[in-house]
Write an enzyme that holds these catalytic residues in place. Structure first.
Site, short mmCIF file in Angstrom:
data_model
loop_
_atom_site.label_atom_id
_atom_site.label_comp_id
_atom_site.label_asym_id
_atom_site.label_seq_id
_atom_site.Cartn_x
_atom_site.Cartn_y
_atom_site.Cartn_z
N ARG A 45 -5.64 16.05 4.75
CA ARG A 45 -5.86 16.48 6.57
C ARG A 45 -7.13 15.30 7.01
NH1 ARG A 45 -6.83 22.60 6.61
NH2 ARG A 45 -4.34 23.31 7.08
N LYS A 206 5.23 38.17 2.76
CA LYS A 206 5.11 39.82 3.53
C LYS A 206 6.02 39.43 4.77
CE LYS A 206 1.28 41.31 2.05
NZ LYS A 206 -0.22 42.24 2.38
N GLY A 359 0.10 24.57 5.74
CA GLY A 359 0.35 25.70 4.98
C GLY A 359 0.96 25.60 3.04
N GLY A 382 -1.67 28.76 9.96
CA GLY A 382 -1.13 29.61 10.71
C GLY A 382 -1.02 29.14 11.67
#
Length: 404
Positions: A45, A206, A359, A382
């Protein structure tokens, strides 16, 4: 009709304004992993922000102020989240002195003056309560030390925080950095101008966190490949007993409706046919491969199996655009990482345009040694998920737009 991706692609970039003699505040994303000794284990990053920072240096910005967060401190200063850990690595990369500012409010006058070729790094912006609250007063204090605001923090562009959103109310010139524009262009190519067939590979734990993605993207894709623990909810919906495997009972009906939606849009739907099961995730003694219909009592799925990998790889091989978001198993544990790593190799070896949604998936691709074989790896988990869902990210919302 102009899509939300095209709308975001229509913002001005730093290249389209004059930064010469200006005080430039760049919101970067230096939220990198740091070990207990303060060592950076992955500086991707930081490297991603260099092109924007160097552009401003090369075009004679009179001062450059770098703003970032690190981690999620709960209230005020926490040493492990201090951006002092970043300073030396950044200086080496820029080959330039970087002045660390512990309290930007106390150093306001010094930073507000025009100081040619000075680069400032502010302490973790989340040490200030006003950041996450998007406090207007705090936003104005940030705006007061700059003439130009550049948002280059794609990883936090889905947050309405003071340094990513609120500050835009108080700065006349606000534009996107090169990383922000690269991210949008990559997803635009994958979703708005894809070479078909286009496959979406989804994993993670999930289904509840990805319902919006699965429903909103369905009309745009040709194949949906589902792995990871979230596939257990779909398998449960098909009547398989997943025993101790993680699945979301409350979303079994939702899984059925997603499969119906796929059928309605003629999307080929792929689920695991076998998997790696274990008697314990923390202290595995018995680890074996079994078909999805034969999960043993007291066992749980922790990775996709070899037959599933073959099935998924064949679907991938016949795709020309591939978007991947979410690992296939508990890749952080070596014994349960093969499915994710081998899938990374299969996608990397394809001739498709390949994009990774940040991520954990980006981390897995890096660990698999496949990062150079992907077309684009997003820096935001996200943020990339919300972008795939079709939302306009707040970080783009109030930036200046190109003239039509």
């Amino acid at each position: 009709m102009i899509s939300n991706l095209q709308t975001m692609n229509g913002v001005k970039s730093v290249k389209e304004i004059d930064v010469s003699g200006k005080r430039v505040l760049i919101r970067v994303d230096f939220n990198v992993p740091i070990d207990s000794q303060g060592n950076i284990s992955d500086d991707r990053r930081i490297r991603s922000a260099l092109s924007t920072i160097n552009y401003c240096i090369d075009h004679n910005a009179c001062s450059i102020i770098l703003v970032s967060h690190l981690g999620n401190p709960k209230g005020g200063y926490e040493e492990r989240y201090s951006l002092r850990h970043i300073q030396k690595r950044l200086e080496r990369m820029l080959e330039k002195r970087v002045e660390f500012i512990e309290d930007f409010e106390a150093s306001h006058d010094e930073m507000a003056s025009c100081s040619l070729e000075r680069v400032f790094l502010l302490e973790n912006i989340r040490f200030h309560a006003g950041e996450k609250k998007n406090d207007p007063e705090f936003s104005k204090k940030l705006a007061d030390i700059c003439d130009v605001y550049v948002n280059d923090a794609f990883g936090t562009s889905h947050r309405k925080h003071a340094s990513t959103y609120g500050i835009t109310e108080f700065v006349d010139t606000k534009v996107a950095g090169f990383l922000m524009m690269r991210e949008i262009e990559a997803f635009l190519k994958a979703l708005e101008k894809p070479i078909r067939p286009i496959a979406l590979v989804v994993g993670g734990s999930k289904i509840s966190s990805k319902i919006t993605l699965l429903t909103s993207i369905m009309p745009k894709i040709d194949k949906l490949i589902v792995g990871g623990a979230m596939s257990n909810t779909f398998l449960q919906a098909l009547g398989y007993d997943m025993k101790h495997s993680m699945f979301e009972q409350d979303f079994v009906e939702t899984a059925r409706s997603v499969m119906e939606e796929a059928k309605k849009h003629n999307v080929k739907f792929y689920l695991p046919v076998d998997g790696v099961i274990t008697d314990s995730v923390e202290n595995p003694i018995d680890v074996r491969v079994t078909p999805v219909q034969d999960v043993l009592d007291e066992f749980s799925f922790v990775d996709i199996g070899p037959a599933t990998l073959k099935l998924f790889s064949e679907a991938i091989e016949l795709s020309n655009t591939i978007i991947w978001n979410g690992p296939m198993g508990i890749y952080e544990i070596d014994r349960f990482s093969k499915g994710t790593y081998k899938l990374a190799s299969a996608i990397g070896a394809s001739y498709a345009y390949t994009i990774v949604g940040g991520g954990d998936t980006a981390d897995a691709v890096e660990k698999a040694g496949e990062k150079d074989n992907f077309s684009f790896i997003s820096t935001g988990g996200g943020a990339s998920l919300e972008l795939l869902e079709g939302k306009i990210l707040p970080g783009f919302e109030k930036l200046d737009r190109k003239e039509q």
